[in-house]
Design a protein around this motif. Structure first.
Motif, PDB file in Angstrom:
ATOM      1  N   GLU A  80       0.836  -1.186   0.000  1.00 26.69           N
ATOM      2  CA  GLU A  80       0.000   0.000   0.000  1.00 26.69           C
ATOM      3  C   GLU A  80       0.875   1.242   0.000  1.00 26.69           C
ATOM      4  O   GLU A  80       1.806   1.364   0.792  1.00 26.69           O
ATOM      5  CB  GLU A  80      -0.912  -0.008   1.234  1.00 26.69           C
ATOM      6  N   ARG A  81       0.592   2.140  -0.920  1.00 19.43           N
ATOM      7  CA  ARG A  81       1.373   3.363  -1.019  1.00 19.43           C
ATOM      8  C   ARG A  81       0.937   4.369   0.028  1.00 19.43           C
ATOM      9  O   ARG A  81      -0.241   4.490   0.337  1.00 19.43           O
ATOM     10  CB  ARG A  81       1.208   3.995  -2.396  1.00 19.43           C
ATOM     11  N   LYS A  82       1.888   5.077   0.538  1.00 21.35           N
ATOM     12  CA  LYS A  82       1.604   6.151   1.486  1.00 21.35           C
ATOM     13  C   LYS A  82       1.113   7.367   0.694  1.00 21.35           C
ATOM     14  O   LYS A  82       1.677   7.716  -0.337  1.00 21.35           O
ATOM     15  CB  LYS A  82       2.851   6.533   2.278  1.00 21.35           C
ATOM     16  N   LYS A  83       0.062   7.990   1.182  1.00 17.57           N
ATOM     17  CA  LYS A  83      -0.436   9.197   0.525  1.00 17.57           C
ATOM     18  C   LYS A  83       0.448  10.383   0.918  1.00 17.57           C
ATOM     19  O   LYS A  83       0.825  10.504   2.085  1.00 17.57           O
ATOM     20  CB  LYS A  83      -1.886   9.446   0.927  1.00 17.57           C
ATOM     21  N   PRO A  84       0.758  11.214  -0.063  1.00 15.04           N
ATOM     22  CA  PRO A  84       1.629  12.353   0.244  1.00 15.04           C
ATOM     23  C   PRO A  84       0.951  13.382   1.127  1.00 15.04           C
ATOM     24  O   PRO A  84      -0.173  13.487   1.297  1.00 15.04           O
ATOM     25  CB  PRO A  84       1.947  12.957  -1.125  1.00 15.04           C
TER      26      PRO A  84
END
Length: 84
Positions: A80-84
Motif C-alpha cells: 500500500e502506497r503512502k499518501k503524500p
C-alpha cells in the motif's frame, strides 16, 4: 512450498455438495494464509453464475479479510502506497 497459493474459483455452483466437499478439501490441504478469492469472471458464466459463486464464498469465508484481501496482497507483493 512457500510460494504456493490457491485461487478459489472456477467450480460449478449447481452441485452444492460437490462445492462443499471441494472447499473442505482445500481448507484441509492448505493453510488459510494460502487461499485467496478469485471470481473467474466472465468465464464462470459458461458453467455457473457469478452471484451463486460469490454467495457460496461469502457464506464460507464471511469476515475473512485474509481470504478476500490480504492473501492476494501477499501473493502479488502488493504494498500500500503512502499518501503524500
Amino acid at each position: 512450498m512457500p510460494n504456493v497459493y490457491v485461487k478459489v474459483s472456477g467450480y460449478p455452483t449447481g452441485d452444492i455438495g460437490f462445492v462443499t466437499d471441494l472447499l473442505d478439501l482445500l481448507q484441509s490441504a492448505f493453510p488459510n494464509d494460502r487461499l485467496l478469492y478469485a471470481s473467474n469472471w466472465p468465464v464462470i458464466d459458461m458453467y455457473a453464475d457469478f452471484d451463486s459463486h460469490l454467495s457460496i464464498l461469502l457464506d464460507r469465508f464471511a469476515g475473512n479479510d485474509d481470504f478476500f484481501i490480504n492473501n492476494a496482497r501477499s501473493a502479488y507483493h502488493i504494498v500500500e502506497r503512502k499518501k503524500p
